[in-house]
Design a protein around this motif. Structure first.
Motif, PDB file in Angstrom:
ATOM      1  N   UNK A  30       0.828  -1.210   0.000  1.00 50.48           N
ATOM      2  CA  UNK A  30       0.000   0.000   0.000  1.00 50.48           C
ATOM      3  C   UNK A  30       0.857   1.253   0.000  1.00 50.48           C
ATOM      4  N   UNK A  31       1.953   1.230   0.777  1.00 51.36           N
ATOM      5  CA  UNK A  31       2.779   2.433   0.864  1.00 51.36           C
ATOM      6  C   UNK A  31       3.513   2.713  -0.441  1.00 51.36           C
ATOM      7  N   UNK A  34      -9.284   4.383 -11.447  1.00 49.84           N
ATOM      8  CA  UNK A  34      -9.576   4.361 -10.013  1.00 49.84           C
ATOM      9  C   UNK A  34      -8.328   4.587  -9.174  1.00 49.84           C
ATOM     10  N   UNK A  35      -8.584   4.779  -7.882  1.00 49.78           N
ATOM     11  CA  UNK A  35      -7.490   4.994  -6.922  1.00 49.78           C
ATOM     12  C   UNK A  35      -7.275   3.717  -6.113  1.00 49.78           C
ATOM     13  N   UNK A  36      -6.036   3.555  -5.625  1.00 53.83           N
ATOM     14  CA  UNK A  36      -5.658   2.306  -4.957  1.00 53.83           C
ATOM     15  C   UNK A  36      -6.529   1.985  -3.749  1.00 53.83           C
ATOM     16  N   UNK A  37      -6.930   3.033  -3.006  1.00 57.03           N
ATOM     17  CA  UNK A  37      -7.658   2.754  -1.757  1.00 57.03           C
ATOM     18  C   UNK A  37      -9.014   2.115  -1.996  1.00 57.03           C
ATOM     19  N   UNK A  38      -9.506   2.192  -3.231  1.00 57.82           N
ATOM     20  CA  UNK A  38     -10.801   1.563  -3.526  1.00 57.82           C
ATOM     21  C   UNK A  38     -10.665   0.074  -3.835  1.00 57.82           C
ATOM     22  N   UNK A  39      -9.444  -0.421  -3.850  1.00 56.45           N
ATOM     23  CA  UNK A  39      -9.226  -1.808  -4.289  1.00 56.45           C
ATOM     24  C   UNK A  39      -8.940  -2.733  -3.114  1.00 56.45           C
ATOM     25  N   UNK A  40      -9.176  -4.018  -3.315  1.00 57.78           N
ATOM     26  CA  UNK A  40      -8.860  -5.023  -2.300  1.00 57.78           C
ATOM     27  C   UNK A  40      -7.342  -5.232  -2.247  1.00 57.78           C
ATOM     28  N   UNK A  41      -6.882  -5.892  -1.198  1.00 58.08           N
ATOM     29  CA  UNK A  41      -5.450  -6.150  -1.047  1.00 58.08           C
ATOM     30  C   UNK A  41      -4.874  -6.913  -2.227  1.00 58.08           C
ATOM     31  N   UNK A  90      -6.026  -7.034  -5.329  1.00 60.44           N
ATOM     32  CA  UNK A  90      -6.019  -6.185  -6.533  1.00 60.44           C
ATOM     33  C   UNK A  90      -4.876  -5.177  -6.470  1.00 60.44           C
ATOM     34  N   UNK A  91      -4.674  -4.607  -5.274  1.00 59.81           N
ATOM     35  CA  UNK A  91      -3.569  -3.663  -5.110  1.00 59.81           C
ATOM     36  C   UNK A  91      -2.235  -4.334  -5.394  1.00 59.81           C
ATOM     37  N   UNK A  92      -2.106  -5.566  -4.908  1.00 59.53           N
ATOM     38  CA  UNK A  92      -0.835  -6.251  -5.129  1.00 59.53           C
ATOM     39  C   UNK A  92      -0.638  -6.512  -6.624  1.00 59.53           C
ATOM     40  N   UNK A  93      -1.733  -6.768  -7.339  1.00 59.11           N
ATOM     41  CA  UNK A  93      -1.621  -6.927  -8.794  1.00 59.11           C
ATOM     42  C   UNK A  93      -1.166  -5.628  -9.451  1.00 59.11           C
ATOM     43  N   UNK A  94      -1.690  -4.504  -8.936  1.00 55.00           N
ATOM     44  CA  UNK A  94      -1.266  -3.207  -9.478  1.00 55.00           C
ATOM     45  C   UNK A  94       0.231  -3.001  -9.236  1.00 55.00           C
TER      46      UNK A  94
END
Ligand SMILES: Nc1ncnc2c1ncn2[C@@H]1O[C@H](COP(=O)(O)OP(=O)(O)O)[C@@H](O)[C@H]1O
Ligand SMILES: [Mg+2]
Length: 331
Positions: A104-105, A154-161, A163-167
């Protein structure tokens, strides 16, 4: 014998921090090599120096406390330690990418994920902004994000953990790096998502012949993903070699202790590193001999007096132990 030189050669790497309480030897003489298309697993308890090792390779260390680093990091024939910051920035992201321990960071909260990928592409390639935006959508698709065109806005905070890791992976792989360093890339994710992310990494690795350093707490992940493994303890590699050999017949007593507490690799593929009694040593005042000796039930007098060197044992294996486990199981 493989005649091509390894992609990454780490030689006697030392990263020491100057702290108020003294000099902390976070990484204290680590060496290994890694070839294209191969995966090295790095395991060890928390605090053993895995993340500092990763940051040392890509040259991202806290300037205010890092003492002049020792050793060499040779990537594709160049000693990265000799590069200036501008050259190093070119290597990072483009040739060597890193997935940090906390996904996330590493995402920017005020930019859409599409923009973040575009930025990386614009920085390291000569794609036009339109082409970069298109490529960003493709990358999101490649890492298995459904409806990528929409998601890019979209912004990262709207995504699940997951999905974020995929980003994060899409950003890391945007420039097709030759080496990916992944620091506990699935630790925060549940078992199903973890399996998907690992599968994704493996697929992308195969497609690009990318080399990978995979840092993990999870011996099941090592067994599934890695060719070779390096076991770290107190800033040093205490055992390394091909995964099957090391996991099936550990020689160094610390490796053995890690494995013994896992009931069965097949019964518990996602078992985390078990807790070994006692605590790792203080890295400001490390013990004189083997750093594992105070916790080792096999230790003899010499173990706390003299440090065992990491010694080759054939078949690409090496371990540092005065009282190693027998090479073959006694009947
Ligand atoms: N920025 C830092 N400043 C001071 N000490 C640090 C810093 N980063 C890591 N350390 C210390 O270095 C050692 C190794 O840490 P780390 O590499 O994060 O361990 P691991 O990733 O294996 O859990 C630990 O003793 C940790 O406290
Ligand atoms: Mg870490």
């Amino acid at each position: 014998m493989d005649a091509t030189p390894p992609l990454l050669q780490v030689e006697d790497l030392q990263t020491h921090f100057d702290l108020p309480q003294g000099v902390l030897r976070a990484v204290d003489g680590v060496s290994f090599t890694l070839s294209a298309g191969r995966t090295l697993g790095v395991v060890g308890e928390s605090g053993s120096g895995k993340s500092v090792l990763a940051r040392s390779i890509i040259g991202l260390l806290p300037a205010d406390r890092t003492l002049t680093p020792g050793g060499r990091v040779v990537f594709d024939g160049r000693d990265l330690r000799q590069l200036g910051e501008a050259e190093m920035r070119q290597v990072r992201g483009r040739q060597i990418a890193m997935i940090f321990q906390d996904p996330l960071t590493s995402l920017n909260p005020v930019l859409t994920i599409g923009r973040q990928i575009e930025q990386v592409l614009r920085q390291h390639t000569d794609l036009s902004s339109k082409a970069a935006a298109e490529r960003a959508v493709e990358l999101l698709d490649e890492v298995g994000i459904p409806d990528p065109r929409q998601r890019a806005r979209e912004y990262a905070h709207r995504m699940s953990g997951g999905m974020r890791q995929r980003v994060v992976i899409a950003i890391a792989l945007a420039c097709k790096p030759r080496l990916l360093i992944a620091d506990e890339p699935t630790t925060a994710l549940d078992v199903t998502v973890q399996a998907q992310i690992l599968e994704l990494l493996r697929r992308l690795q195969d497609a690009h012949q990318m080399a990978m350093v995979l840092i993990t707490h999870n011996l099941g992940v090592v067994a599934e993903m890695c060719d070779d493994v390096a076991v770290m303890y107190a800033g040093r590699v205490v055992e390394r070699g091909p995964v099957a050999a090391v996991l099936q017949r550990p020689r160094m007593r610390y490796t053995q202790a890690l494995l013994e507490s896992v009931p069965s690799m097949t019964a518990a593929p996602h078992a985390r590193l078990p807790v070994i009694e006692g605590a790792p040593p203080d890295l400001v005042h490390p013990p004189a001999g083997c750093s594992f000796a105070p916790r080792c039930r096999h230790a003899v007098e010499n173990c706390s007096a003299q440090r065992p060197p990491l010694t080759g044992a054939g078949e690409g294996r090496a371990f540092a132990c005065w009282v190693p486990a027998p090479q073959f199981q006694e009947a």
